[in-house]
Write an enzyme that holds these catalytic residues in place. Sequence first.
Site, mmCIF file in Angstrom:
data_model
loop_
_atom_site.group_PDB
_atom_site.id
_atom_site.type_symbol
_atom_site.label_atom_id
_atom_site.label_comp_id
_atom_site.label_asym_id
_atom_site.label_seq_id
_atom_site.Cartn_x
_atom_site.Cartn_y
_atom_site.Cartn_z
ATOM 1 N N ASN A 1 0.809 -1.220 0.000
ATOM 2 C CA ASN A 1 0.000 0.000 0.000
ATOM 3 C C ASN A 1 0.846 1.277 0.000
ATOM 4 O O ASN A 1 0.415 2.310 -0.502
ATOM 5 C CB ASN A 1 -0.996 0.009 1.164
ATOM 6 C CG ASN A 1 -0.371 -0.317 2.494
ATOM 7 O OD1 ASN A 1 0.739 -0.851 2.585
ATOM 8 N ND2 ASN A 1 -1.079 0.002 3.570
ATOM 9 N N GLY B 1 2.560 -6.217 7.013
ATOM 10 C CA GLY B 1 1.704 -7.060 6.199
ATOM 11 C C GLY B 1 0.527 -7.605 6.980
ATOM 12 O O GLY B 1 0.199 -7.121 8.068
ATOM 13 N N VAL C 1 -1.917 -10.642 8.883
ATOM 14 C CA VAL C 1 -1.704 -11.598 9.966
ATOM 15 C C VAL C 1 -1.236 -12.962 9.455
ATOM 16 O O VAL C 1 -0.286 -13.530 10.013
ATOM 17 C CB VAL C 1 -2.987 -11.738 10.812
ATOM 18 C CG1 VAL C 1 -2.855 -12.871 11.820
ATOM 19 C CG2 VAL C 1 -3.275 -10.424 11.545
ATOM 20 N N THR D 1 0.558 -13.709 6.867
ATOM 21 C CA THR D 1 1.965 -13.581 6.488
ATOM 22 C C THR D 1 2.831 -13.407 7.726
ATOM 23 O O THR D 1 3.926 -13.972 7.820
ATOM 24 C CB THR D 1 2.159 -12.389 5.538
ATOM 25 O OG1 THR D 1 1.269 -12.508 4.432
ATOM 26 C CG2 THR D 1 3.593 -12.342 5.015
ATOM 27 N N GLY D 2 2.344 -12.636 8.698
ATOM 28 C CA GLY D 2 3.087 -12.460 9.941
ATOM 29 C C GLY D 2 3.302 -13.767 10.671
ATOM 30 O O GLY D 2 4.391 -14.032 11.201
ATOM 31 N N GLU E 1 4.414 -5.455 12.072
ATOM 32 C CA GLU E 1 3.287 -4.521 12.029
ATOM 33 C C GLU E 1 2.230 -5.163 11.146
ATOM 34 O O GLU E 1 2.384 -5.222 9.917
ATOM 35 C CB GLU E 1 3.696 -3.159 11.465
ATOM 36 C CG GLU E 1 2.550 -2.155 11.462
ATOM 37 C CD GLU E 1 2.817 -0.940 10.611
ATOM 38 O OE1 GLU E 1 1.894 -0.534 9.865
ATOM 39 O OE2 GLU E 1 3.941 -0.398 10.678
ATOM 40 N N CYS F 1 -3.668 -0.724 7.271
ATOM 41 C CA CYS F 1 -3.836 -1.482 8.516
ATOM 42 C C CYS F 1 -4.445 -0.629 9.619
ATOM 43 O O CYS F 1 -5.063 -1.151 10.541
ATOM 44 C CB CYS F 1 -2.495 -2.058 8.965
ATOM 45 S SG CYS F 1 -1.202 -0.817 9.195
ATOM 46 N N GLU G 1 7.388 1.042 16.102
ATOM 47 C CA GLU G 1 8.187 1.713 15.078
ATOM 48 C C GLU G 1 7.921 3.207 15.114
ATOM 49 O O GLU G 1 7.095 3.699 15.868
ATOM 50 C CB GLU G 1 7.850 1.131 13.696
ATOM 51 C CG GLU G 1 8.240 -0.346 13.565
ATOM 52 C CD GLU G 1 7.894 -0.933 12.212
ATOM 53 O OE1 GLU G 1 8.795 -1.522 11.588
ATOM 54 O OE2 GLU G 1 6.735 -0.815 11.783
#
Length: 490
Positions: free
Chosen positions: A160, A234, A236, A238-239, A256, A291, A470
């Site tokens: 994004n 990214g 969830v 993928t996390g 994140e 997000c 972050e």
Amino acid sequence: MRAHDIPAGILPVQRGLYYGGAWHAPKAGVYLETINPSYNEAITIAPVADAADVDAAVQAAHAAFPTWAATPPVERGRYLRRAAAVLREHAGPLALLDSLNNGNPVSALAMDAGFAADCLDYFAGLATEIKGETIPMGDGNFNYTLQEPLGVIARIVAYNHPFMFAAARLAAPLAAGNTVVVKSPDQAPLSILRLAELVGDIFPPGVANFLCGGRECGDAMGKHPLVRKITLIGGVPTGKAVMKTASDNLKPVLLELGGKNALIAYPDADIDKLVNGIIGGMNFTWSGQSCGSTSRVFLHESIYDHVLEKVVELLPERHKPGIPTDPKTTMGSLVSRAQLEKVQGYVAKGLEDGGRLVCGGVQPTDPALKDGFFFEATVFADMQPHMRLAQEEVFGPIMSVFKWSNEDTLFEQVNGVDFGLTGSIWTQNLNTAHRAAKRIQTGYVWINNSSQHFMGAPFGGVKQSGIGREECFAELLEFTYTKNVNLKFS
């Protein structure tokens, strides 16, 4: 803007992978077309890195690490500031490139280069602040700590804001003395190639490295034994995959992830500002692909009908899908056909579960948009917490509106999801505001505001919305470890 109309100097010249201070063809020779989602047409090709390419890039970063870590912090800060200046100089073309490749409006993306440059400048100024402490041990001992850089850091960024995320996420690990390998999103890789062209040779060879690729590339970064930490912006799923891969060698992560964020409106909220906050907080500009979007709106029963009516009246005027490269466009396209089909599926689920569709819910009828992945700004009213649309992140332009009357029940519903990234509270009563901020289970809270980030303020989530913080000093320390030194006097 069609592919044949792209001005000279916008697309990256290179079609390779950048590591060790040089460009390299992918070892397997694989290149894939990358598209303009506004027309579903190819722009150009991008390289695809596999495990062998990841190994080469990580080895280059590992070789560069000792010298970069030994570089004085003030000098590391100078490198970051030079990179920031280059980004500001090329802000317009970079915004156009991302708009072509990910479908977001060029007018909104114009801010991305500035934010990334601000991150580089911010962490450049903090490079000298990575300090240890002395610990009293009594006579005969001198005890102190050092914050040491970790080594090679792998950073995977989202589609994004690909350029902004890639550039901004270089800052903290480089300032702390680490070397970095960045992986572009597979949906929108072009601006990361351009970023490598612009800033790659500002840094010593191997310090900043850039790869394009898909899941194999990300998996290889997570598995590589010389990668000391891996980070992701990214979703969830993928996390979880990144965390599982990293666990094989106990690699720490910084994640994140997604959000199903709530906006809470009390009876005394300023109605006009609230309506603007509701529309702005959903990030319809990005077609809801954010997000931090406040996709669940909880309106007190005393203002529910009035506020909902005003939102439905104003939303189609504020955010009408259009060609993203047109400066007048205020809402772009979704990034891919898969994302469009996902959004359409959630509209069907919302209707099936009994939600009342009051705005949007379809693709636009404008003939100019017929080939792209556009979807109208969508609002469901009379939502209930058990509905799938109320529980799952869509990452698309769908907002759910709930009615509340009891504050205890309200927070049971607000906190009754697996996410906890952002929240927005609207009231003119200071006591109410602080009480609500205490009760909402999120990492980031706006009061009478939405969507805005603040440099130096920690951004991150709880529950399945992520691990770590972050955009603040804590991010700098994420890329260090504490070493204790004890000196015993003779």
